[in-house]
Design a protein around this motif. Structure first.
Motif, PDB file in Angstrom:
ATOM      1  N   GLY A  73       0.807  -1.216   0.000  1.00  0.00           N
ATOM      2  CA  GLY A  73       0.000   0.000   0.000  1.00  0.00           C
ATOM      3  C   GLY A  73       0.841   1.268   0.000  1.00  0.00           C
ATOM      4  N   GLU A  74       2.108   1.175   0.399  1.00  0.00           N
ATOM      5  CA  GLU A  74       3.010   2.331   0.383  1.00  0.00           C
ATOM      6  C   GLU A  74       3.798   2.417  -0.918  1.00  0.00           C
ATOM      7  OE1 GLU A  74       5.519   1.981   3.784  1.00  0.00           O
ATOM      8  OE2 GLU A  74       3.857   1.877   5.214  1.00  0.00           O
ATOM      9  N   ALA A  75       4.086   1.264  -1.533  1.00  0.00           N
ATOM     10  CA  ALA A  75       4.930   1.252  -2.725  1.00  0.00           C
ATOM     11  C   ALA A  75       4.146   1.376  -4.023  1.00  0.00           C
ATOM     12  CB  ALA A  75       5.759  -0.033  -2.758  1.00  0.00           C
ATOM     13  N   ALA A  76       2.935   0.809  -4.075  1.00  0.00           N
ATOM     14  CA  ALA A  76       2.153   0.846  -5.316  1.00  0.00           C
ATOM     15  C   ALA A  76       1.885   2.265  -5.813  1.00  0.00           C
ATOM     16  CB  ALA A  76       0.842   0.086  -5.132  1.00  0.00           C
ATOM     17  N   PRO A  77       1.574   3.251  -4.933  1.00  0.00           N
ATOM     18  CA  PRO A  77       1.364   4.614  -5.440  1.00  0.00           C
ATOM     19  C   PRO A  77       2.610   5.242  -6.054  1.00  0.00           C
ATOM     20  CG  PRO A  77       0.445   4.359  -3.225  1.00  0.00           C
ATOM     21  CD  PRO A  77       1.273   3.150  -3.503  1.00  0.00           C
ATOM     22  N   LEU A  78       3.782   4.693  -5.761  1.00  0.00           N
ATOM     23  CA  LEU A  78       5.030   5.252  -6.298  1.00  0.00           C
ATOM     24  C   LEU A  78       5.367   4.701  -7.677  1.00  0.00           C
ATOM     25  CD1 LEU A  78       7.257   5.019  -3.083  1.00  0.00           C
ATOM     26  CD2 LEU A  78       6.045   7.028  -3.958  1.00  0.00           C
ATOM     27  N   ALA A  79       4.947   3.456  -7.968  1.00  0.00           N
ATOM     28  CA  ALA A  79       5.368   2.805  -9.208  1.00  0.00           C
ATOM     29  C   ALA A  79       4.219   2.318 -10.076  1.00  0.00           C
ATOM     30  CB  ALA A  79       6.275   1.614  -8.881  1.00  0.00           C
ATOM     31  N   PRO A  81       1.590  -0.475 -11.472  1.00  0.00           N
ATOM     32  CA  PRO A  81       1.758  -1.926 -11.626  1.00  0.00           C
ATOM     33  C   PRO A  81       3.223  -2.362 -11.670  1.00  0.00           C
ATOM     34  CG  PRO A  81       0.063  -1.118 -13.112  1.00  0.00           C
ATOM     35  CD  PRO A  81       0.718   0.093 -12.514  1.00  0.00           C
ATOM     36  N   ALA A  82       4.115  -1.448 -12.024  1.00  0.00           N
ATOM     37  CA  ALA A  82       5.545  -1.769 -12.079  1.00  0.00           C
ATOM     38  C   ALA A  82       6.138  -2.025 -10.704  1.00  0.00           C
ATOM     39  CB  ALA A  82       6.305  -0.626 -12.765  1.00  0.00           C
ATOM     40  N   VAL A  83       5.324  -1.946  -9.661  1.00  0.00           N
ATOM     41  CA  VAL A  83       5.799  -2.287  -8.320  1.00  0.00           C
ATOM     42  C   VAL A  83       6.310  -3.736  -8.292  1.00  0.00           C
ATOM     43  CG1 VAL A  83       3.576  -3.117  -7.424  1.00  0.00           C
ATOM     44  CG2 VAL A  83       5.243  -2.094  -5.860  1.00  0.00           C
ATOM     45  N   LEU A 233      -3.006  -3.818 -15.494  1.00  0.00           N
ATOM     46  CA  LEU A 233      -1.557  -3.690 -15.617  1.00  0.00           C
ATOM     47  C   LEU A 233      -1.140  -2.641 -16.635  1.00  0.00           C
ATOM     48  CD1 LEU A 233      -0.448  -7.455 -15.527  1.00  0.00           C
ATOM     49  CD2 LEU A 233      -0.780  -5.865 -13.632  1.00  0.00           C
ATOM     50  N   THR A 234      -2.106  -1.972 -17.240  1.00  0.00           N
ATOM     51  CA  THR A 234      -1.758  -0.943 -18.228  1.00  0.00           C
ATOM     52  C   THR A 234      -2.323   0.417 -17.806  1.00  0.00           C
ATOM     53  OG1 THR A 234      -3.744  -1.552 -19.498  1.00  0.00           O
ATOM     54  CG2 THR A 234      -1.664  -2.564 -20.160  1.00  0.00           C
ATOM     55  N   PRO A 235      -1.515   1.473 -17.926  1.00  0.00           N
ATOM     56  CA  PRO A 235      -0.092   1.473 -18.303  1.00  0.00           C
ATOM     57  C   PRO A 235       0.744   0.838 -17.189  1.00  0.00           C
ATOM     58  CG  PRO A 235      -0.749   3.646 -17.590  1.00  0.00           C
ATOM     59  CD  PRO A 235      -2.002   2.831 -17.613  1.00  0.00           C
ATOM     60  N   PHE A 236       1.794   0.117 -17.581  1.00  0.00           N
ATOM     61  CA  PHE A 236       2.541  -0.673 -16.602  1.00  0.00           C
ATOM     62  C   PHE A 236       3.376   0.193 -15.666  1.00  0.00           C
ATOM     63  CE2 PHE A 236       6.132  -3.489 -15.385  1.00  0.00           C
ATOM     64  CZ  PHE A 236       5.400  -4.446 -14.688  1.00  0.00           C
ATOM     65  N   ALA A 237       3.985   1.232 -16.222  1.00  0.00           N
ATOM     66  CA  ALA A 237       4.841   2.099 -15.397  1.00  0.00           C
ATOM     67  C   ALA A 237       4.407   3.553 -15.576  1.00  0.00           C
ATOM     68  CB  ALA A 237       6.312   1.920 -15.762  1.00  0.00           C
ATOM     69  N   PRO A 238       3.241   3.924 -15.042  1.00  0.00           N
ATOM     70  CA  PRO A 238       2.705   5.274 -15.271  1.00  0.00           C
ATOM     71  C   PRO A 238       3.581   6.379 -14.694  1.00  0.00           C
ATOM     72  CG  PRO A 238       1.493   4.166 -13.531  1.00  0.00           C
ATOM     73  CD  PRO A 238       2.384   3.138 -14.142  1.00  0.00           C
TER      74      PRO A 238
END
Length: 494
Positions: A73-79, A81-83, A233-238
């Motif tokens: 929950g802390e890392a997903a907002p940073l990356a 789906p590319a988390v 999963l899209t976009p994968f790395a927004p």
């Protein structure tokens, strides 16, 4: 009377006291002497009873804890789906240090872990600071983990029975009406009982808990993949590479603990072979679990909905099933996961203190071995009592976050230690050699320094104060009482 020229150290001491003190604080302990002392303490020796499987489970148990239940929950907002890739990036970062730990654990198979490796390569004062930092990291982090265990236990009771532990008995004084955190004290005492029964018994109990928590996380993945939607999963790395890297730095701390097997060097049946394998196997197992959980999560829920929730995995299950019962199972997994971390981290703390006591840097009581169980019983009771008081009565707050820097310092020391030992003792038998030497340990040092630099000022302030207190303690006690100092004093002519 012998002349001073016959005793160069004495001559230097008279002519240049600063240089003499410098040489004394950076004195190294011969590797052969460290290995020869392995297993021996005051009153007996430790029992070699731990197999490769038990050692691997120890490292998995220390690593796979609250991190995966809350970090997503802390890392997903940073990356976005590319988390998923961020977890792999963090694993590669941890791998550099893991390879260095594997080489030194197989070369110097003793209880002290990074403390002992530093003593053999970088000198007494560096070893002391390393051990001192691990005291903070282990004691405070295990106390914080014990507090988290009480919270998850309450959550489990609330979901399954509707009853919760009263606030006065589930929190420290001054926090939400708390008086004493009884669940936190209880899990520490439970771990203490297991540790006092023996290393093999503790390892067996931990292995059972590790199997349960991995089973719960695989249960989560199976349920989540039934509702997997590739469109999520899209976009994968927004948020681009910057977001992916930031998430990687965030989740790196979920990998801390893979080195736990190295503290069992004197209780492993075949330490030279098994310790390197246990360290690397545990990192591989934890990485696989993390990647599967992350992929299942971002496939079920849009990454924006995972933002900032400590119950992010529970949300995924509720969305996948439309039911609350899977969350009860997940809460049970968290309870077991945290109990396993308390047990393994307490074990590591006692074995590092055992090694430091044997070297004379702290009082002898910490190296006394129980003749019956062949464990450092007094050491275990003292450490557990201290941790239980911290967990039950002290609001730790952000101090728990500051423990990460001590771990990164120890990782950096181990990477440097590999380079130094390859140079000073190329003749030592090494069952495992770090590949791509010296590039691998150099990258390990650089990654550790990068993560340390990016920690906040409060963390650095705690680290600086703790280090200064530790240096004061060293010069007040260990500088003259260490076994190397005593041996040097005995060799001086009178």
């Amino acid at each position: 009377m012998p002349s001073d020229t016959a005793h160069p150290d004495r001559s230097r001491q008279k002519g240049d006291p600063v240089r003499s003190i410098w040489r004394r604080i950076f004195r190294t302990k011969p590797v052969g002497e460290i290995i020869a002392e392995g297993g021996h303490g005051e009153g007996g020796e430790l029992k070699r009873s731990m197999s490769l499987t038990q050692l691997t489970m120890f490292s998995v148990g220390a690593t796979l804890g609250t991190g995966i239940f809350v970090i997503l929950g802390e890392a997903a907002p940073l990356a976005g789906p590319a988390v998923v890739v961020s977890f792999l990036l963090a694993a590669v970062t941890a791998l550099f240090s893991a390879l260095s730990y594997a080489e030194l654990a197989g070369t110097i198979p003793v209880s002290g872990s990074s403390y002992s490796y530093a003593y053999a390569t970088l000198g007494e004062v560096v070893a002391w600071v390393c051990g001192w930092c691990l005291l903070l990291e282990y004691a405070v982090s295990v106390s914080a983990v014990a507090v988290g265990w009480g919270q998850y236990l309450n959550e489990f009771f609330g979901q399954s029975t509707g009853w919760r532990i009263p606030a006065a008995l589930s929190g420290p004084p001054g926090i939400d009406g708390g008086v004493v955190n009884l669940p936190a004290i209880a899990v520490v005492l439970l771990a203490t009982v297991l540790l006092l029964r023996g290393a093999s018994e503790s390892a067996t109990a931990n292995a059972v808990m590790v199997v349960v928590k991995i089973g719960v996380l695989l249960f989560f993945c199976v349920i989540a993949f039934t509702a997997f939607d590739s469109d999520n999963l899209t976009p994968f790395a927004p948020l681009g590479m910057a977001g992916l890297s930031a998430a990687g730095a965030k989740v790196f701390f979920s990998y801390i603990g893979f080195d736990a097997a190295s503290t069992a060097g004197e209780e492993a049946k075949n330490p030279r072979r098994d310790l390197p394998l246990a360290i690397l196997l545990s990192l591989g197992i934890v990485t696989l679990v993390y990647v599967l959980v992350a992929l299942a999560s971002v496939g079920v829920l849009p990454w924006q909905r995972l933002s900032g929730s400590e119950a992010s995995l529970a949300k995924v299950l509720e969305d996948a099933t439309g039911s609350a019962w899977p969350s009860v199972v997940l809460s049970l997994g968290a309870v077991v996961a945290i109990a396993s971390v308390v047990l393994t981290v307490l074990y590591g703390q006692t074995r590092i203190l055992f090694a430091m006591s044997r070297d004379g840097l702290i009082p002898k009581v910490f190296q006394r071995v129980s003749p019956r169980r062949r464990v450092p019983a007094a050491n275990t009771i003292i450490v557990s009592a201290f941790v239980a008081i911290l967990a039950g009565l002290v609001p730790l707050g952000r101090l728990a976050d500051a423990t990460s820097i001590g771990t990164l310092f120890a990782f950096a020391v181990v990477n440097v230690g590999v380079i130094v030992l390859r140079s000073t003792r190329p003749d030592l038998p090494r069952n495992f050699r770090t590949p791509l030497f010296p590039l691998t340990p150099i990258l390990g040092v650089l990654f550790c320094l990068y993560l340390m630099v990016n920690l906040d000022r409060q963390t650095w302030a705690v680290f600086a104060v703790w280090t200064l207190v530790g240096l004061a303690a060293y010069f007040a006690y260990g500088f003259r009482r260490s076994r190397l100092a005593q041996a040097a004093g005995a060799c001086r002519p009178h």
